[in-house]
Structure formats: structure tokens, C-alpha cells
Design a protein around this motif. Structure first.
Motif, PDB file in Angstrom:
ATOM      1  N   GLY A 164    -104.796 -61.078  -4.000  1.00 31.86           N
ATOM      2  CA  GLY A 164    -104.027 -61.557  -4.837  1.00 31.86           C
ATOM      3  C   GLY A 164    -102.736 -60.698  -5.087  1.00 31.86           C
ATOM      4  O   GLY A 164    -101.578 -61.184  -5.067  1.00 31.86           O
ATOM      5  N   THR A 165    -102.950 -59.635  -5.358  1.00 26.34           N
ATOM      6  CA  THR A 165    -101.859 -58.541  -5.700  1.00 26.34           C
ATOM      7  C   THR A 165    -101.296 -58.358  -4.188  1.00 26.34           C
ATOM      8  O   THR A 165     -99.964 -58.327  -4.476  1.00 26.34           O
ATOM      9  CB  THR A 165    -102.638 -57.339  -6.332  1.00 26.34           C
ATOM     10  OG1 THR A 165    -103.228 -57.627  -7.656  1.00 26.34           O
ATOM     11  CG2 THR A 165    -101.537 -56.148  -6.719  1.00 26.34           C
ATOM     12  N   HIS A 197     -98.946 -63.205 -13.458  1.00 26.92           N
ATOM     13  CA  HIS A 197     -99.784 -61.944 -13.096  1.00 26.92           C
ATOM     14  C   HIS A 197     -98.986 -60.657 -13.319  1.00 26.92           C
ATOM     15  O   HIS A 197     -97.847 -60.528 -12.871  1.00 26.92           O
ATOM     16  CB  HIS A 197    -100.571 -62.432 -11.951  1.00 26.92           C
ATOM     17  CG  HIS A 197    -101.824 -61.477 -11.955  1.00 26.92           C
ATOM     18  ND1 HIS A 197    -101.864 -60.260 -11.371  1.00 26.92           N
ATOM     19  CD2 HIS A 197    -102.923 -61.618 -12.330  1.00 26.92           C
ATOM     20  CE1 HIS A 197    -102.721 -59.582 -11.718  1.00 26.92           C
ATOM     21  NE2 HIS A 197    -103.889 -60.634 -12.342  1.00 26.92           N
ATOM     22  N   PHE A 245    -103.123 -67.106 -15.144  1.00 25.12           N
ATOM     23  CA  PHE A 245    -104.398 -66.342 -15.267  1.00 25.12           C
ATOM     24  C   PHE A 245    -104.857 -66.245 -16.894  1.00 25.12           C
ATOM     25  O   PHE A 245    -105.943 -66.800 -17.025  1.00 25.12           O
ATOM     26  CB  PHE A 245    -104.358 -64.779 -14.937  1.00 25.12           C
ATOM     27  CG  PHE A 245    -105.486 -63.948 -15.318  1.00 25.12           C
ATOM     28  CD1 PHE A 245    -106.545 -64.074 -14.645  1.00 25.12           C
ATOM     29  CD2 PHE A 245    -105.564 -63.419 -16.610  1.00 25.12           C
ATOM     30  CE1 PHE A 245    -107.855 -63.410 -15.157  1.00 25.12           C
ATOM     31  CE2 PHE A 245    -106.632 -62.775 -16.866  1.00 25.12           C
ATOM     32  CZ  PHE A 245    -107.958 -62.622 -16.391  1.00 25.12           C
ATOM     33  N   LEU A 273    -105.046 -68.367  -8.154  1.00 24.07           N
ATOM     34  CA  LEU A 273    -106.228 -69.018  -8.880  1.00 24.07           C
ATOM     35  C   LEU A 273    -106.639 -70.374  -8.481  1.00 24.07           C
ATOM     36  O   LEU A 273    -107.751 -70.788  -8.574  1.00 24.07           O
ATOM     37  CB  LEU A 273    -106.036 -68.532 -10.394  1.00 24.07           C
ATOM     38  CG  LEU A 273    -107.185 -68.414 -11.401  1.00 24.07           C
ATOM     39  CD1 LEU A 273    -108.275 -67.520 -11.039  1.00 24.07           C
ATOM     40  CD2 LEU A 273    -106.476 -68.082 -12.839  1.00 24.07           C
ATOM     41  N   HIS A 306    -110.371 -65.089  -1.759  1.00 19.46           N
ATOM     42  CA  HIS A 306    -111.682 -64.382  -2.156  1.00 19.46           C
ATOM     43  C   HIS A 306    -111.894 -64.641  -3.587  1.00 19.46           C
ATOM     44  O   HIS A 306    -112.725 -64.230  -4.138  1.00 19.46           O
ATOM     45  CB  HIS A 306    -111.504 -63.016  -2.044  1.00 19.46           C
ATOM     46  CG  HIS A 306    -110.360 -62.063  -3.005  1.00 19.46           C
ATOM     47  ND1 HIS A 306    -110.165 -60.771  -2.768  1.00 19.46           N
ATOM     48  CD2 HIS A 306    -109.638 -62.606  -3.958  1.00 19.46           C
ATOM     49  CE1 HIS A 306    -109.205 -60.315  -3.753  1.00 19.46           C
ATOM     50  NE2 HIS A 306    -108.810 -61.495  -4.185  1.00 19.46           N
ATOM     51  N   LYS A 307    -111.084 -65.492  -3.964  1.00 19.79           N
ATOM     52  CA  LYS A 307    -111.673 -66.395  -5.454  1.00 19.79           C
ATOM     53  C   LYS A 307    -112.317 -67.758  -5.148  1.00 19.79           C
ATOM     54  O   LYS A 307    -113.337 -67.749  -4.680  1.00 19.79           O
ATOM     55  CB  LYS A 307    -110.500 -66.529  -6.432  1.00 19.79           C
ATOM     56  CG  LYS A 307    -109.914 -65.046  -6.838  1.00 19.79           C
ATOM     57  CD  LYS A 307    -108.919 -65.368  -7.966  1.00 19.79           C
ATOM     58  CE  LYS A 307    -108.320 -63.969  -8.455  1.00 19.79           C
ATOM     59  NZ  LYS A 307    -107.278 -63.236  -7.517  1.00 19.79           N
TER      60      LYS A 307
HETATM   61  C1  LIG Z   1    -102.911 -65.999 -11.255  1.00 17.41           C
HETATM   62  C2  LIG Z   1    -103.288 -64.897 -10.736  1.00 17.41           C
HETATM   63  N1  LIG Z   1    -102.585 -64.245  -9.684  1.00 17.41           N
HETATM   64  C3  LIG Z   1    -102.813 -62.899  -9.090  1.00 17.41           C
HETATM   65  C4  LIG Z   1    -103.909 -62.405  -9.303  1.00 17.41           C
HETATM   66  C5  LIG Z   1    -104.197 -61.140  -8.679  1.00 17.41           C
HETATM   67  O1  LIG Z   1    -105.449 -61.243  -7.777  1.00 17.41           O
HETATM   68  P1  LIG Z   1    -106.291 -60.101  -7.196  1.00 17.41           P
HETATM   69  O2  LIG Z   1    -107.049 -59.485  -8.347  1.00 17.41           O
HETATM   70  O3  LIG Z   1    -106.935 -60.641  -6.232  1.00 17.41           O
HETATM   71  O4  LIG Z   1    -105.350 -58.848  -6.638  1.00 17.41           O
HETATM   72  C6  LIG Z   1    -105.026 -62.913 -10.196  1.00 17.41           C
HETATM   73  C7  LIG Z   1    -106.230 -62.304 -10.326  1.00 17.41           C
HETATM   74  O5  LIG Z   1    -106.997 -62.770 -11.410  1.00 17.41           O
HETATM   75  C8  LIG Z   1    -104.274 -64.121 -10.671  1.00 17.41           C
HETATM   76  O6  LIG Z   1    -105.337 -65.133 -11.424  1.00 17.41           O
END
Ligand SMILES: Cc1ncc(COP(=O)(O)O)c(C=O)c1O
Length: 508
Positions: A164-165, A197, A245, A273, A306-307
Motif C-alpha cells: 500500500g505504501t 494514511h 485506516f 484497505l 496483500h490485505k
Molecule cells: C487505508 C490504508 N492505506 C495504506 C496503507 C498502507 O499499506 P501498507 O502497510 O501495505 O504499506 C494501509 C495499511 O494499513 C491502509 O490501511
């Protein structure tokens, strides 16, 4: 927030900003420097031990073994560690983190990974299989997220990356580079709700973008009016989450995206998410507001395989409404002595096995698999939510579907972080949140198993009773840390300690 509250918030923010600067100055004075260092050291002792629980039990390797060790012995050692760490998530004590976790599913993904463990999509000529998988992962995700309804001018496309990041970082870099190339904008800003996030802050830091974080409305969703006001001629994109989140709430995406559309700038839906839950929740009849390419102004979406896509850790999908936008993500280099070079995402070499396992997971799940999984999660979450709401001292925040945050009910009779600590004592691993003070649980397939919800609710009731019966702080845990984080000078200190904690993670 009304005008008075806003003014109060402004004052608080200004006061805190001044206090923060003073703290940073004080740290440079020898007297304070030593005192602060001693205080940090005291706090680090526990954190160091927590970061390295195996240190006194197992040999630590700070140099290579002279001769390679026996492979079976190495695997046995690793399995012993894995076995100690697995039961908490496997038995459903953990918020989020492992979203599927059934043994047959894990075994299947591992087989898929093993088949392609040598593949590196950087060498697309050597491993065209991975290019096929990644193209199909993107296409299947795009189809799920409204590509067909995106209108005649759209040609929805995307890339697969590590999480996600990275999806968010890539999107922000893309908007920055487009604005620079097409508008000569070298002072880019992004307008996002405070609940967006942390990856957006990271992108802003990494890429020299100003992030305008706008307080959310009373319902904890993005404040459309306030976000509109924050947009100016240097704004490259607006952001909304589906869901965010902290409280699991979907921002008013169509309204926010309309602002972006009217100004011909980007709008990113962070569905990391929710990308693999909301489409199925909608199909199941849950009230799901539009969040995907059905909304005209949405120009990119992140959705994490991966979630709730149930793939192994290390993949996410970033979608764009058009190739004309995606091209700003590409990196090419034509004059390097190392040859003609190109890579679509931040990494150079990448693990093809992870993309293979992701593709295999999507194939094995199918539409029905995702629908069934979402149904189970949403029903479990509804049970959990009403159980939490029945505890007189607690209240559920907003109207969430499966990421449920709860706080102390007004007038506040208990410290929610001490409830979090009491739950940790009972093996639970929940997420502490602040501004406002609350705790959340992201419901996964692990929580849909027999007995997990009743156990959670019984433990939560006991935790609340324990805190009520012991009003004095008991020390340790997260409660004092969150208490400290409520003041900015301490936030500077917490930031220092987090840095030291990261140092500790890399100590042998
Ligand atoms: C809404 C949202 N965006 C982005 C992310 C970031 O994902 P990652 O931890 O896979 O980098 C998360 C992680 O929980 C999230 O909940």
C-alpha cells in the motif's frame, strides 16, 4: 467542527508548534541534552528487550559462519521461531495483519511462490510469465473497481508493486511529475483529510510535496467544504480513503472527486484497505458509497492484494484512469553505460514469485470466493460492533463496516488506552489510535472462526471492568505513551525514541 472548536484547535496547534521548536532548541543545550539522553536510555531498556526477545536464547550472528551450516538445522531453527509467533494471529487475536491465514491457502501460495522463486520481472524477456500475471492482476483489479463504468475517455491501467505504501508513494510521485511537466508547477501540494494514511506524509517528505491535512468533519469523514477551500493553483491532487485506516469510514469520494474534476487535477482513492471488500459488500447489499472509477473525478486508486486480496505480503495494485497519467510513473534511462534501463516502480529487481502467488490467489479465490469471504467478515464485524456498543462505557465511532473503532463513552469514565493494555495482557493485538483517543480492530477471516467474537467481547468486558476497578495507572504498556503523545514537546521526544527503536531493530 464549529468555528469555536476550530479556533481552539488553531490555538492548540500554534502553542504546540512553539513548544515543539523550544524542545528542539533545548535538546541542543548541554544541560538538557544529557538529561534528555539519560531519560531516553531509561525508556529504551524495555524497548530494546521487546525488539530482541530471542537475544539471550539463541546465538546471534554478526559474522558469517565459517562453513555453511546444515540446511535442516537452519530450517528447524526458523520453524521453532515461526511456531512461537504464529499462534497469536492464527487464533484470531490480531487486528488486521494476516487477512486469510488458513493453512491450505498458505500452502497453496507457497507452492505458487516456489514455482517462480527465481523470477525477476526486471528481466521481462527472461520471465514473460510474470508480465502475464501482473497484467492480469491489474486487469482483474481494475474490472472489480469500476473500469467498465469509467466512461468512454478512460483507459484504466496500472501496475503491481510491493504494498500500500508503495502504491501511494508512486501515485504522489506521478501527480508531482505530471504537474511539473504539464503545468510547470514546482510548488506542488496535496489536499488530504487528517485520517489519510501515513504513507501520504511519507510521500510528501520524500518528494518535496506540501501535504495539506484537513481536519475531518464531525462524522470523522473528510470535510468536503474545508478540503475544497484548501485547494489552490498548486494543488496536484486530492485524496480520500475507502475506508480510512483509523475508523474504517469511507470518505465522501464522489463529492471530493468532483472538486478535482472541476479543476482538472488528480483525485486518489486510497482503497488499500477496502478495494477487495467494498465491491463485494456492495453486491451483498451493504450501503457502500461510490469510491471507484464510477466517480468521474477519480483518477487513481490503490488496492492492496496483500490485505483483503488474501495474497502473501508484498503486493499491491495501483490503478490509473489513463495511460496518459501512468506514463509519469515510468522510469527510463537511455545513456547509462549499464545499458538501456527501465523500471515501472521504485524497485529495480523485484520478486516475481510474489506476483505469481498473488495471481494464483486471485485465480483460486474467484468472484465467489471474495464474495463469501467478505460476507463472513461483514457479518462477524456486525456482531462485534453491536457487542462493543452494548458495553455501557464504550462507544463505536461513526458507522463502520468491518474496521471498528471504539472510544470511551462521554462523559469519559475510563482511559481507553488502559483498556487497550488490558486487552494486550489477554493476548490481543489491537491498534491504538489518537485524535480522538480510541482503539480499533480490523476484522479479518481469522475472526470469523468459531468462538473468536464471544472471546473478544468477554475479554473486552473484563478489560473495561478491570480498568474501572483499578483507576490508578499501572505503568508500562501503551497508555502512558499515548498520554505523552497528546503534547507536542513529548511528540518530538517520542519521535526520537521511535528512531532509537528502529536503531534497536537493526542491532544484532
Ligand atoms: C487505508 C490504508 N492505506 C495504506 C496503507 C498502507 O499499506 P501498507 O502497510 O501495505 O504499506 C494501509 C495499511 O494499513 C491502509 O490501511
Amino acid at each position: 467542527m464549529n468555528i469555536k472548536d476550530r479556533a481552539r484547535q488553531q490555538l492548540r496547534d500554534t502553542g504546540e508548534a512553539v513548544a515543539g521548536v523550544l524542545f528542539e532548541q533545548a535538546k541542543k543545550l548541554p544541560f538538557f541534552k544529557d538529561k534528555i539522553a539519560a531519560e531516553y536510555e531509561k525508556r529504551m531498556a524495555d524497548l530494546r528487550a521487546a525488539a530482541k526477545p530471542y537475544r539471550d536464547e539463541l546465538p546471534s550472528w554478526d559474522t558469517l559462519p565459517t562453513h555453511g551450516r546444515d540446511r535442516q538445522q537452519i530450517l528447524a531453527e526458523m520453524q521453532a521461531l515461526r511456531d512461537r509467533e504464529d499462534s497469536r494471529w492464527r487464533d484470531g487475536f490480531v487486528s488486521g495483519a494476516v487477512y486469510h491465514g488458513d493453512p491450505e491457502h498458505i500452502e497453496f501460495m507457497q507452492q505458487a511462490y516456489a514455482i517462480h522463486s527465481q523470477a525477476n520481472p526486471l528481466h521481462s524477456d527472461l520471465w514473460p510469465s510474470i508480465a502475464k500475471y501482473e497484467a492480469e492482476i491489474v486487469a482483474m483489479t481494475a474490472d472489480m473497481l469500476g473500469a467498465k463504468h469509467a466512461g468512454p475517455n478512460a483507459d484504466v491501467c496500472g501496475t503491481v508493486n510491493s504494498g500500500g505504501t508503495e502504491s501511494i508513494l508512486l501515485a504522489m510521485k506521478t501527480y508531482r511529475d505530471r504537474a511539473r511537466a504539464e503545468q510547470g508547477n514546482d510548488k506542488p501540494n496535496v489536499v488530504a483529510p487528517t485520517t489519510a494514511h501515513a504513507a501520504f506524509d511519507k510521500a510528501a517528505q520524500y518528494f518535496g510535496i506540501e501535504l495539506r491535512k484537513i481536519p475531518v468533519a464531525d462524522d470523522l469523514r473528510a470535510d468536503v467544504k474545508a478540503m475544497k477551500k484548501a485547494v489552490d493553483r498548486h494543488t496536484i491532487c486530492l485524496v480520500g480513503s475507502a475506508p480510512a485506516f483509523p475508523h474504517g469510514l469511507v470518505d465522501p469520494i464522489p463529492e471530493l472527486a468532483a472538486i478535482a474534476f472541476a479543476r482538472n487535477i488528480g483525485f486518489h482513492t486510497d482503497a488499500c484497505l477496502g478495494g477487495f471488500v467494498l465491491p463485494w459488500a456492495r453486491e451483498l447489499g451493504y450501503p457502500v458509497p461510490d469510491f471507484d472509477f464510477r466517480s468521474e473525478g477519480v483518477t487513481s486508486i490503490s488496492a492492496d492484494t496483500h490485505k483483503y486480496g488474501y495474497a502473501a505480503k508484498g503486493t499491491s495494485v495501483l490503478l490509473y484512469r489513463s495511460k496518459a497519467l501512468r506514463k509519469y510513473q515510468w522510469f527510463t534511462l537511455t545513456d547509462w553505460p549499464g545499458g538501456i534501463y527501465f523500471s515501472p516502480t521504485f524497485a529495480g529487481s523485484r520478486p516475481g514469485g510474489l506476483s505469481a502467488a498473488c495471481w494464483a490467489t486471485m485465480q483460486a479465490m474467484g468472484r465467489q470466493g471474495y464474495l463469501d469471504a467478505s460476507k463472513a467478515i461483514l457479518e462477524t464485524a456486525a456482531e462485534l460492533r453491536s457487542g462493543i456498543a452494548e458495553i455501557p462505557q464504550l462507544q463505536v465511532l461513526g458507522d463502520p463496516l468491518w474496521v471498528i473503532s471504539f472510544a470511551a463513552r462521554e462523559p469519559k469514565t475510563l482511559d481507553i488506552y488502559r483498556v487497550l493494555d488490558a486487552m494486550t495482557q489477554k493476548r490481543w493485538n489491537l491498534n491504538g489510535l489518537h485524535r480522538p483517543s480510541c482503539v480499533h480492530i480490523a476484522v479479518t477471516l481469522r475472526h470469523t472462526k468459531e468462538g473468536v467474537v464471544p472471546r473478544f467481547l468477554a475479554d473486552l468486558r473484563e478489560a473495561v471492568e478491570h480498568v474501572l476497578a483499578h483507576p490508578q495507572a499501572e505503568g508500562g504498556g501503551m497508555a502512558p505513551v499515548y498520554g505523552l503523545a497528546a503534547t507536542l514537546p513529548a511528540r518530538g521526544a517520542i519521535s526520537d525514541i521511535l528512531g532509537m527503536y528502529m536503531d534497536a531493530l537493526y542491532e544484532v
